[in-house]
Design a protein around this motif. Structure first.
Motif, PDB file in Angstrom:
ATOM      1  N   ARG A 282       0.854  -1.193   0.000  1.00  0.00           N
ATOM      2  CA  ARG A 282       0.000   0.000   0.000  1.00  0.00           C
ATOM      3  C   ARG A 282       0.882   1.233   0.000  1.00  0.00           C
ATOM      4  NH1 ARG A 282      -5.346  -0.790   3.780  1.00  0.00           N
ATOM      5  NH2 ARG A 282      -4.258   0.657   5.121  1.00  0.00           N
ATOM      6  N   LEU A 283       0.348   2.295  -0.597  1.00  0.00           N
ATOM      7  CA  LEU A 283       1.083   3.553  -0.705  1.00  0.00           C
ATOM      8  C   LEU A 283       0.144   4.710  -0.428  1.00  0.00           C
ATOM      9  CD1 LEU A 283       3.613   5.233  -1.659  1.00  0.00           C
ATOM     10  CD2 LEU A 283       2.614   5.124  -3.955  1.00  0.00           C
ATOM     11  N   THR A 284       0.591   5.626   0.425  1.00  0.00           N
ATOM     12  CA  THR A 284      -0.135   6.867   0.702  1.00  0.00           C
ATOM     13  C   THR A 284       0.837   8.023   0.503  1.00  0.00           C
ATOM     14  OG1 THR A 284      -1.468   5.729   2.383  1.00  0.00           O
ATOM     15  CG2 THR A 284      -1.490   8.147   2.397  1.00  0.00           C
ATOM     16  N   VAL A 285       0.470   8.979  -0.359  1.00  0.00           N
ATOM     17  CA  VAL A 285       1.338  10.146  -0.590  1.00  0.00           C
ATOM     18  C   VAL A 285       0.539  11.412  -0.323  1.00  0.00           C
ATOM     19  CG1 VAL A 285       2.969  11.278  -2.129  1.00  0.00           C
ATOM     20  CG2 VAL A 285       2.489   8.828  -2.434  1.00  0.00           C
ATOM     21  N   GLY A 286       0.983  12.197   0.656  1.00  0.00           N
ATOM     22  CA  GLY A 286       0.322  13.445   1.001  1.00  0.00           C
ATOM     23  C   GLY A 286       1.104  14.648   0.505  1.00  0.00           C
ATOM     24  N   PRO A 287       0.626  15.852   0.771  1.00  0.00           N
ATOM     25  CA  PRO A 287       1.272  17.080   0.276  1.00  0.00           C
ATOM     26  C   PRO A 287       2.399  17.539   1.195  1.00  0.00           C
ATOM     27  CG  PRO A 287      -0.725  17.662   1.441  1.00  0.00           C
ATOM     28  CD  PRO A 287      -0.640  16.148   1.492  1.00  0.00           C
ATOM     29  N   TRP A 288       3.122  16.592   1.780  1.00  0.00           N
ATOM     30  CA  TRP A 288       4.010  16.877   2.891  1.00  0.00           C
ATOM     31  C   TRP A 288       5.466  17.052   2.476  1.00  0.00           C
ATOM     32  CZ3 TRP A 288       1.440  11.798   4.250  1.00  0.00           C
ATOM     33  CH2 TRP A 288       0.126  12.015   4.675  1.00  0.00           C
ATOM     34  N   THR A 289       6.200  17.790   3.305  1.00  0.00           N
ATOM     35  CA  THR A 289       7.650  17.862   3.234  1.00  0.00           C
ATOM     36  C   THR A 289       8.214  16.781   4.149  1.00  0.00           C
ATOM     37  OG1 THR A 289       7.778  19.435   5.070  1.00  0.00           O
ATOM     38  CG2 THR A 289       7.510  20.352   2.850  1.00  0.00           C
ATOM     39  N   HIS A 290       9.524  16.790   4.329  1.00  0.00           N
ATOM     40  CA  HIS A 290      10.132  15.751   5.157  1.00  0.00           C
ATOM     41  C   HIS A 290       9.955  16.026   6.649  1.00  0.00           C
ATOM     42  CE1 HIS A 290      12.699  12.291   5.847  1.00  0.00           C
ATOM     43  NE2 HIS A 290      13.359  12.993   6.763  1.00  0.00           N
ATOM     44  N   ALA A 291      10.154  17.272   7.058  1.00  0.00           N
ATOM     45  CA  ALA A 291      10.192  17.530   8.496  1.00  0.00           C
ATOM     46  C   ALA A 291       9.602  18.880   8.879  1.00  0.00           C
ATOM     47  CB  ALA A 291      11.625  17.436   9.005  1.00  0.00           C
ATOM     48  N   VAL A 330      -4.145  14.841  -4.364  1.00  0.00           N
ATOM     49  CA  VAL A 330      -3.956  15.549  -5.623  1.00  0.00           C
ATOM     50  C   VAL A 330      -3.958  17.045  -5.324  1.00  0.00           C
ATOM     51  CG1 VAL A 330      -4.828  15.953  -7.949  1.00  0.00           C
ATOM     52  CG2 VAL A 330      -5.060  13.685  -6.892  1.00  0.00           C
ATOM     53  N   MET A 331      -2.796  17.632  -5.428  1.00  0.00           N
ATOM     54  CA  MET A 331      -2.662  19.062  -5.147  1.00  0.00           C
ATOM     55  C   MET A 331      -3.371  19.856  -6.238  1.00  0.00           C
ATOM     56  SD  MET A 331       1.312  19.086  -3.800  1.00  0.00           S
ATOM     57  CE  MET A 331       1.951  18.370  -5.314  1.00  0.00           C
ATOM     58  N   GLU A 420      -4.785  17.760 -15.423  1.00  0.00           N
ATOM     59  CA  GLU A 420      -4.386  16.946 -14.280  1.00  0.00           C
ATOM     60  C   GLU A 420      -3.134  16.151 -14.618  1.00  0.00           C
ATOM     61  OE1 GLU A 420      -7.198  15.106 -11.370  1.00  0.00           O
ATOM     62  OE2 GLU A 420      -6.482  13.264 -12.357  1.00  0.00           O
ATOM     63  N   VAL A 421      -2.104  16.300 -13.782  1.00  0.00           N
ATOM     64  CA  VAL A 421      -0.793  15.695 -14.000  1.00  0.00           C
ATOM     65  C   VAL A 421      -0.500  14.755 -12.830  1.00  0.00           C
ATOM     66  CG1 VAL A 421       1.682  16.162 -14.166  1.00  0.00           C
ATOM     67  CG2 VAL A 421       0.036  17.701 -15.278  1.00  0.00           C
ATOM     68  N   ILE A 422      -0.380  13.458 -13.123  1.00  0.00           N
ATOM     69  CA  ILE A 422      -0.051  12.490 -12.074  1.00  0.00           C
ATOM     70  C   ILE A 422       0.951  11.485 -12.628  1.00  0.00           C
ATOM     71  CG2 ILE A 422      -0.889  10.730 -10.481  1.00  0.00           C
ATOM     72  CD1 ILE A 422      -3.542  12.101 -10.367  1.00  0.00           C
ATOM     73  N   GLY A 423       2.124  11.433 -12.014  1.00  0.00           N
ATOM     74  CA  GLY A 423       3.138  10.480 -12.444  1.00  0.00           C
ATOM     75  C   GLY A 423       4.519  11.099 -12.456  1.00  0.00           C
ATOM     76  N   ASP A 424       5.392  10.515 -13.255  1.00  0.00           N
ATOM     77  CA  ASP A 424       6.776  10.981 -13.360  1.00  0.00           C
ATOM     78  C   ASP A 424       6.859  12.164 -14.332  1.00  0.00           C
ATOM     79  OD1 ASP A 424       7.757   8.961 -11.651  1.00  0.00           O
ATOM     80  OD2 ASP A 424       7.755   7.524 -13.304  1.00  0.00           O
ATOM     81  N   TRP A 477      10.892  15.758  -9.754  1.00  0.00           N
ATOM     82  CA  TRP A 477      10.213  14.943  -8.749  1.00  0.00           C
ATOM     83  C   TRP A 477       8.851  14.492  -9.297  1.00  0.00           C
ATOM     84  CZ3 TRP A 477      14.454  14.770  -6.484  1.00  0.00           C
ATOM     85  CH2 TRP A 477      14.622  14.335  -5.172  1.00  0.00           C
ATOM     86  N   PRO A 478       8.406  13.294  -8.980  1.00  0.00           N
ATOM     87  CA  PRO A 478       7.045  12.885  -9.349  1.00  0.00           C
ATOM     88  C   PRO A 478       6.030  13.781  -8.646  1.00  0.00           C
ATOM     89  CG  PRO A 478       8.381  11.020  -8.590  1.00  0.00           C
ATOM     90  CD  PRO A 478       9.124  12.267  -8.223  1.00  0.00           C
ATOM     91  N   THR A 479       4.808  13.801  -9.164  1.00  0.00           N
ATOM     92  CA  THR A 479       3.799  14.662  -8.551  1.00  0.00           C
ATOM     93  C   THR A 479       2.395  14.183  -8.867  1.00  0.00           C
ATOM     94  OG1 THR A 479       3.227  16.982  -8.137  1.00  0.00           O
ATOM     95  CG2 THR A 479       3.495  16.319 -10.444  1.00  0.00           C
ATOM     96  N   ALA A 480       1.439  14.758  -8.168  1.00  0.00           N
ATOM     97  CA  ALA A 480       0.011  14.634  -8.482  1.00  0.00           C
ATOM     98  C   ALA A 480      -0.573  16.026  -8.281  1.00  0.00           C
ATOM     99  CB  ALA A 480      -0.683  13.625  -7.571  1.00  0.00           C
ATOM    100  N   HIS A 481      -0.898  16.677  -9.387  1.00  0.00           N
ATOM    101  CA  HIS A 481      -1.320  18.076  -9.306  1.00  0.00           C
ATOM    102  C   HIS A 481      -2.334  18.369 -10.398  1.00  0.00           C
ATOM    103  CE1 HIS A 481      -0.650  22.293  -8.016  1.00  0.00           C
ATOM    104  NE2 HIS A 481      -1.039  22.558  -9.244  1.00  0.00           N
TER     105      HIS A 481
END
Length: 543
Positions: A282-291, A330-331, A420-424, A477-481
């Protein structure tokens, strides 16, 4: 009852705990094969804690503070006992800390010790972010049967190595981390962070960089020297590279990532490796930075919920609640969406071509003169937001950056439909420099109706024959936007993002020893024979 417990429940959006009455056993001694002992703390319910599933966290940052408060306590209140161990050479553990290279042997020995403890149940879940996630991959192909799941967050199996590409040294993160672990146990380190940040800035501007560790921490650092002198495929990193282990992992894995995280490309690579090996990760990707501070709570909350929902279910021999394999924020749309795989199907690569006059369009460019700018490493193009561990990481206003004379911008007309752009994401820039050595940095931005330009993703490529006109591939960087109707898509082209990436001195000297800085006149070509473009994976809403 600890007063922090109900506050964390609200902040991290956690379910109601089974208990708030916990027992903490401090400084358990875990023997390693070479005789060194590593210290660990065990958190468990005061009654009924024995034989519960164990969440194992191995950390180079100590066992108290954020790790006890934000990780151990919430899990120990909700069905786990938790073992937090300090890795070798830090916070009371014996031996000498040699970053990245010791974690396989020590991790395997720790698991062997853990399964033999009388209080240990028959289920273990590996949990943790960043370095705490990397140590999971270090042992992932030789797990005992008691390990039922892994929950790695903002991490990957080749930690640090992505930063050390020969075609682009990402300086700030590995150098800054090397400084962080070198000073974290000094007296009053927490209260000296502002002064230490100033030292770090001074160090990153030091020439030659080989002396920067002394500026930042007062003495030499073997790890920092390796970062400066050993590229990704140097034999010295072999013990730190666990990418080859991922395909052999058989336990369920649920990864939590961020679009502006420093480890995102590697984390997505690990996920795809598991998918291609026939696993069901499973994979979850949020709009987050590292720290970043807000992201720390959001990402930690997501990881804790995933540990409770996914990890605890597997620890109990149950199936977790049904969910799509991939869940992405999706940003632009600012919404969570589910997909079957990464990258998702239905997104075709579309070229947006750089045009004369600063335009950007799907159509090939017409005849136009190349755009020119001068890059001076003595006044390097700065990093602004994006993939960093700095306070301004993530999405920021790019107005100040785009006003610089050493940054080119190319912008579409106002969009009549959502894109809509999602991927590499990648780019191909026809480029020539007045010097043989130069960098090409490309950034994708979303320009709102108010004219505010916000960065989506970016990347850099270093060249050794930059004085020859050529098409330069740049991996962003990959993205979802989703670029909304009424917005515009913008591409920046420049020759650096300092200190995220090491500045190119223009001389070809090694980064560690370079002293001389040479400015260069750069050209970006966009004509029928030299069609520079950014390549976006686009969904067509009209089909």
């Amino acid at each position: 009852m600890n007063p922090i417990s109900p506050l964390l429940e609200r902040l991290l959006k956690l379910p109601t705990p089974a208990t708030r009455n916990l027992l903490v056993q401090r400084d358990l001694r875990v023997p390693m094969p070479d005789g060194v002992e590593l210290l660990a703390d065990r958190w468990a319910p005061r009654t009924g804690g024995e034989r519960l599933p164990t969440a194992l966290l191995r950390s180079p940052y100590g066992r108290n503070g954020v790790f006890g408060t934000l990780l151990a306590r919430p899990l120990a209140e909700r069905g786990f006992q938790v073992l937090i161990q300090s890795t070798r050479g830090g916070f009371g553990s014996g031996g000498v800390f040699d970053p990245l290279r010791q974690e396989r042997e020590d991790g395997l020995a720790t698991l062997d010790w853990l399964v033999r403890q009388p209080w240990s149940g028959d289920a273990i879940v590996l949990v943790g972010a960043s370095y705490l996630g990397y140590v999971q991959w270090a042992v992932a192909d030789r797990l005992p049967p008691q390990v039922k799941a892994m929950i790695p967050q903002v991490t990957e199996s080749g930690l640090t190595l992505e930063f050390l590409r020969e075609d682009g040294l990402s300086l700030e993160t590995p150098f800054g981390w090397g400084v962080q672990v070198a000073v974290q146990e000094r007296r009053f380190a927490l209260f000296r962070q502002r002064a230490q940040a100033k030292k770090l800035e001074q160090a990153l501007n030091t020439r030659p960089l080989a002396q920067a560790d002394v500026v930042a921490i007062g003495h030499r650092s073997d790890y920092i020297q390796d970062v400066l002198t050993r590229p990704e495929h140097h034999p010295g990193w072999a013990a730190a590279d666990h990418r080859h282990r991922v395909a052999d992992v058989t336990v369920p894995v649920s990864s939590v990532a961020g679009w502006y995280d420093i480890f995102l490309p590697g984390q997505l690579r690990d996920f795809r490796t598991l998918q291609e090996a026939g696993r069901r990760p499973r994979l979850t990707v949020g709009p987050w930075t590292h720290a970043g501070r807000p992201d720390l709570l959001a990402g930690t909350g997501q990881t804790l919920r995933e540990t409770l929902e996914f990890g605890l279910a597997h620890a109990r021999g149950e199936e977790p609640p049904e969910r799509a394999p991939v869940r992405l924020f999706v940003m632009g749309e600012e919404a969570w969406r589910d997909f079957a795989s990464w990258p998702p199907e239905g997104y075709a690569p579309q070229r947006f071509h750089l045009q004369g006059g600063g335009a950007l369009a799907p159509e090939p460019p017409g005849e136009s003169a190349p755009a020119r700018y001068r890059y001076d490493p003595a006044d390097p193009t700065p990093a602004a937001g994006g993939v960093r561990m700095a306070p301004d990481a993530g999405r920021v206003d790019n107005a100040k950056l785009e006003a610089r004379a050493d940054v080119l911008t190319y912008t579409t007309a106002v969009l009549g439909d959502d894109v809509e752009v999602i991927g590499d994401v990648s780019a191909e820039i026809w480029f020539r420099s007045g010097l043989r050595f130069a960098d090409v940095f490309v950034r994708l931005c979303d320009v709102g109706p108010d004219g505010r330009s916000v960065n989506v993703c970016d990347g850099l490529t270093s060249l050794r024959d930059a004085d020859q006109l050529a098409a330069v591939p740049v991996r962003l960087w990959p993205t979802a936007h989703r670029f909304r109707r009424g917005h515009r898509i913008r591409v920046q082209v420049s020759s650096g993002a300092f200190p995220r990436y090491a500045r190119n001195p223009g001389t070809g000297e090694p980064h560690a020893t370079a002293v001389t800085l040479r400015a260069a006149d750069q050209e970006v070509h966009h004509d029928p024979a030299h069609a520079s473009a950014i390549v976006l994976p686009v969904r067509d809403f009209r089909q």
